[in-house]
Design a protein around this motif. Sequence first.
Motif, PDB file in Angstrom:
ATOM      1  N   LEU A  62      20.539  19.885  31.517  1.00  0.00           N
ATOM      2  CA  LEU A  62      21.648  21.003  31.083  1.00  0.00           C
ATOM      3  C   LEU A  62      21.854  20.977  29.670  1.00  0.00           C
ATOM      4  O   LEU A  62      22.349  21.804  29.092  1.00  0.00           O
ATOM      5  CB  LEU A  62      23.106  20.700  32.058  1.00  0.00           C
ATOM      6  CG  LEU A  62      22.609  20.960  33.603  1.00  0.00           C
ATOM      7  CD1 LEU A  62      23.925  20.495  34.148  1.00  0.00           C
ATOM      8  CD2 LEU A  62      22.632  22.563  33.656  1.00  0.00           C
ATOM      9  N   ARG A  63      22.085  19.665  29.063  1.00  0.00           N
ATOM     10  CA  ARG A  63      22.232  19.727  27.729  1.00  0.00           C
ATOM     11  C   ARG A  63      21.353  20.247  26.804  1.00  0.00           C
ATOM     12  O   ARG A  63      21.502  20.973  26.033  1.00  0.00           O
ATOM     13  CB  ARG A  63      22.314  18.083  27.275  1.00  0.00           C
ATOM     14  CG  ARG A  63      23.565  17.331  27.856  1.00  0.00           C
ATOM     15  CD  ARG A  63      23.699  16.104  26.767  1.00  0.00           C
ATOM     16  NE  ARG A  63      24.742  15.353  27.461  1.00  0.00           N
ATOM     17  CZ  ARG A  63      24.674  14.419  28.530  1.00  0.00           C
ATOM     18  NH1 ARG A  63      23.553  14.082  29.186  1.00  0.00           N
ATOM     19  NH2 ARG A  63      25.674  13.939  28.889  1.00  0.00           N
ATOM     20  N   GLN A  64      19.666  20.353  27.182  1.00  0.00           N
ATOM     21  CA  GLN A  64      19.010  20.984  26.696  1.00  0.00           C
ATOM     22  C   GLN A  64      19.100  22.644  26.607  1.00  0.00           C
ATOM     23  O   GLN A  64      18.853  23.358  25.700  1.00  0.00           O
ATOM     24  CB  GLN A  64      17.301  20.671  27.368  1.00  0.00           C
ATOM     25  CG  GLN A  64      17.126  19.296  26.944  1.00  0.00           C
ATOM     26  CD  GLN A  64      15.336  19.037  27.268  1.00  0.00           C
ATOM     27  OE1 GLN A  64      15.068  19.876  28.110  1.00  0.00           O
ATOM     28  NE2 GLN A  64      15.031  17.927  26.955  1.00  0.00           N
ATOM     29  N   ALA A  65      19.613  22.820  27.817  1.00  0.00           N
ATOM     30  CA  ALA A  65      19.767  24.185  28.175  1.00  0.00           C
ATOM     31  C   ALA A  65      20.979  24.816  27.304  1.00  0.00           C
ATOM     32  O   ALA A  65      20.837  25.930  26.330  1.00  0.00           O
ATOM     33  CB  ALA A  65      20.147  24.549  29.552  1.00  0.00           C
ATOM     34  N   LYS A  66      22.038  23.806  27.095  1.00  0.00           N
ATOM     35  CA  LYS A  66      23.168  24.532  26.098  1.00  0.00           C
ATOM     36  C   LYS A  66      22.827  24.250  24.649  1.00  0.00           C
ATOM     37  O   LYS A  66      23.204  25.022  23.813  1.00  0.00           O
ATOM     38  CB  LYS A  66      24.262  23.212  26.339  1.00  0.00           C
ATOM     39  CG  LYS A  66      25.222  23.514  27.597  1.00  0.00           C
ATOM     40  CD  LYS A  66      26.262  24.491  27.154  1.00  0.00           C
ATOM     41  CE  LYS A  66      26.973  24.912  28.239  1.00  0.00           C
ATOM     42  NZ  LYS A  66      27.953  26.074  27.964  1.00  0.00           N
ATOM     43  N   SER A 122      22.188  29.604  24.679  1.00  0.00           N
ATOM     44  CA  SER A 122      22.179  30.596  25.457  1.00  0.00           C
ATOM     45  C   SER A 122      23.472  30.770  26.413  1.00  0.00           C
ATOM     46  O   SER A 122      23.954  29.653  26.543  1.00  0.00           O
ATOM     47  CB  SER A 122      20.912  30.384  26.455  1.00  0.00           C
ATOM     48  OG  SER A 122      19.728  30.305  25.854  1.00  0.00           O
ATOM     49  N   ASP A 123      23.697  31.744  27.155  1.00  0.00           N
ATOM     50  CA  ASP A 123      24.811  31.805  28.012  1.00  0.00           C
ATOM     51  C   ASP A 123      24.268  31.890  29.279  1.00  0.00           C
ATOM     52  O   ASP A 123      25.304  32.285  30.351  1.00  0.00           O
ATOM     53  CB  ASP A 123      25.691  32.785  27.540  1.00  0.00           C
ATOM     54  CG  ASP A 123      25.298  34.285  27.349  1.00  0.00           C
ATOM     55  OD1 ASP A 123      24.044  34.405  27.777  1.00  0.00           O
ATOM     56  OD2 ASP A 123      25.889  35.133  26.681  1.00  0.00           O
ATOM     57  N   LEU A 124      23.124  32.166  29.573  1.00  0.00           N
ATOM     58  CA  LEU A 124      22.622  32.321  31.169  1.00  0.00           C
ATOM     59  C   LEU A 124      21.293  31.330  31.106  1.00  0.00           C
ATOM     60  O   LEU A 124      20.340  31.526  30.272  1.00  0.00           O
ATOM     61  CB  LEU A 124      22.398  33.879  31.383  1.00  0.00           C
ATOM     62  CG  LEU A 124      21.632  33.873  32.709  1.00  0.00           C
ATOM     63  CD1 LEU A 124      22.818  33.652  33.665  1.00  0.00           C
ATOM     64  CD2 LEU A 124      21.286  35.501  32.725  1.00  0.00           C
ATOM     65  N   GLU A 171      31.794  20.519  30.148  1.00  0.00           N
ATOM     66  CA  GLU A 171      31.355  21.051  28.829  1.00  0.00           C
ATOM     67  C   GLU A 171      29.783  21.569  29.082  1.00  0.00           C
ATOM     68  O   GLU A 171      29.205  22.321  28.443  1.00  0.00           O
ATOM     69  CB  GLU A 171      30.988  19.705  27.877  1.00  0.00           C
ATOM     70  CG  GLU A 171      30.028  18.746  28.519  1.00  0.00           C
ATOM     71  CD  GLU A 171      30.143  17.492  27.594  1.00  0.00           C
ATOM     72  OE1 GLU A 171      29.196  17.264  26.870  1.00  0.00           O
ATOM     73  OE2 GLU A 171      30.966  16.746  27.591  1.00  0.00           O
ATOM     74  N   LEU A 172      29.184  20.926  30.263  1.00  0.00           N
ATOM     75  CA  LEU A 172      27.755  21.501  30.208  1.00  0.00           C
ATOM     76  C   LEU A 172      27.622  22.705  31.385  1.00  0.00           C
ATOM     77  O   LEU A 172      26.579  23.279  32.088  1.00  0.00           O
ATOM     78  CB  LEU A 172      26.941  20.431  31.010  1.00  0.00           C
ATOM     79  CG  LEU A 172      26.644  19.265  30.306  1.00  0.00           C
ATOM     80  CD1 LEU A 172      26.031  18.008  30.730  1.00  0.00           C
ATOM     81  CD2 LEU A 172      26.001  19.805  28.810  1.00  0.00           C
ATOM     82  N   SER A 173      28.669  23.380  32.006  1.00  0.00           N
ATOM     83  CA  SER A 173      28.699  24.327  32.966  1.00  0.00           C
ATOM     84  C   SER A 173      28.104  25.704  32.269  1.00  0.00           C
ATOM     85  O   SER A 173      28.401  25.970  31.209  1.00  0.00           O
ATOM     86  CB  SER A 173      30.215  24.637  33.348  1.00  0.00           C
ATOM     87  OG  SER A 173      30.133  25.709  34.283  1.00  0.00           O
ATOM     88  N   MET A 174      27.395  26.296  33.180  1.00  0.00           N
ATOM     89  CA  MET A 174      26.531  27.634  32.604  1.00  0.00           C
ATOM     90  C   MET A 174      26.171  28.350  33.759  1.00  0.00           C
ATOM     91  O   MET A 174      25.959  27.860  34.874  1.00  0.00           O
ATOM     92  CB  MET A 174      25.350  26.853  32.014  1.00  0.00           C
ATOM     93  CG  MET A 174      24.520  27.794  31.076  1.00  0.00           C
ATOM     94  SD  MET A 174      23.374  26.884  30.122  1.00  0.00           S
ATOM     95  CE  MET A 174      22.727  28.190  29.288  1.00  0.00           C
TER      96      MET A 174
END
Length: 527
Positions: free
Chosen positions: A474-478, A482-484, A508-511
């Motif tokens: 999730l940190r990598q995604a953040k 990106s927002d999706l 903080e990691l919610s997406m």
Amino acid sequence: MNKLHVVLFLCNWGPHAAFQTLQDRKDAIPEEIRMVRVPCSGRVTRALILKCFEMGADGVLLAGCETGSCRYGMGSSAALSRIKYMRNVLKMLGLGEDRLRWGGFLPDDASNMLAFLEGFCRDLRALGKTPILSKTLGQKPQVSETAVASLLTRHDIYACQDCGKCSSACPLTLTGKTFSPRGMATHLMTGALEAPEVLSGLWSCITCGLCDDRCPSGVHFPDFIRDLRSLYGSGNDSLPLAHGGFFQSLMRTMTSPDLQPQRWDDLEAGIEVDSESPVLFFGGCAPYFDTYFTRFPEVRTNVVLQDALRLLNFFDIRPRVLPHERCCGHDLLWSGDRENFLKLARLNTEAFHAAGIREIITACPECYHTLAHHYPEHGLNLPCRVRHILEVAEEHIAKGAIGFKDFNRKVTFQDPCRLSRLEKKADLPRKLLERLALAGFKEMADQGQSALCCGNCAWTGCDRHTKALQLKRLRQAKDTGSDLLVTACPKCQIHLRCAMEDPFHGKELSMEMMDLTSLLAKTIQWE
């Protein structure tokens, strides 16, 4: 032989006092009832309820404290919530929701409890026995050196060069877990069949296949783990399964030939299917996932199936769906229960042949990999080809005259291990993502065939290390800005959503997440 069996979970407080009064008065308690005293009805899990049916119960009752009188505050409400969702599961399985009931009692409610028990058993006699073939408890198998040596040879484990690249690449090892693919192989080759490193590592591996990608000898470690689990886990009822083994129990109940699961009753308006079509859409277990993971309201994997059918309709394909569809068996095979996997696979294969199916399309990477590869590997020849819906979409979109509506979101992509690594189709979702009219697309640090797993497979080995892996992903995604987060597997959504519930880092990691199939279905248009 046809005697009904009812399991009554009885709360230790008010309900037990009422039941004790019935026994003291020598009231005629229905003979079908078998009482299990529990500390609180709220402690009876969904896995335990389903296990009763798997083991031969025809009905299950929960007797808890009357609402508002629970000593622990939330026990009765927790039990009522589980009953509600488990009744939905029983309905989908084709058992009928009336085989499960909850009653609330005060200590002096003996007469009401007797009426409750008599009423349930009377209704159950009208329903009759369940079609589930009951399972007997298994014993821990004796694993022989000969059997292990055969597996070591079959998977060419002796070719291991002891270089350690598998362990240094293993995402689970990198979280700090004492797990080493190389160490396991070494112990087994030296005959240490019961070494702690073997017994724990066997169920720790997430079978993501990243070690396979790094091995200079070409050893396919996930397949070795899969077969090793069948050897160590066959008939063993004490395996370290996630969620109390709920999903394995669910799949084993579906191995009963006379069971008729009730699928596709929830098809949304406007979706067209054809009961005579030789093209089958195989949905998988998404509806069961949504029913189980109710505490994650954002997880709606069944929506992916509805969107997949809409997408097929857009391509002028009106597929057949099987009203009594069963699980493909992926999780049974990968968690060591080859015997019941084969039972499921045979029932599915017979259903495909009987329906005259010529092509199967699925939106689940695990169903895709299982139907396309594991069925033939086990001698079950399907009468058709198997394709993932992204392959079908790419084929039709590549013909031209198709475009996409603007979708003003910045997107990154989570690769499913079964599609990107085991099937080696990491380029397929990216081709489709490039076609979309997005505000932006950015890859994560680990991507494609080197992508990190969502942290779990086949509902085994869920622990703080897999959670750490999910948080890292999730940190990598953040970090992409990106927002999706787009995925292509229902389990990726479930596991990453679970990590977003982390009390320290989740916020903080919610997406927001969406399946690629849904994204295609929502934005596709003719030009």
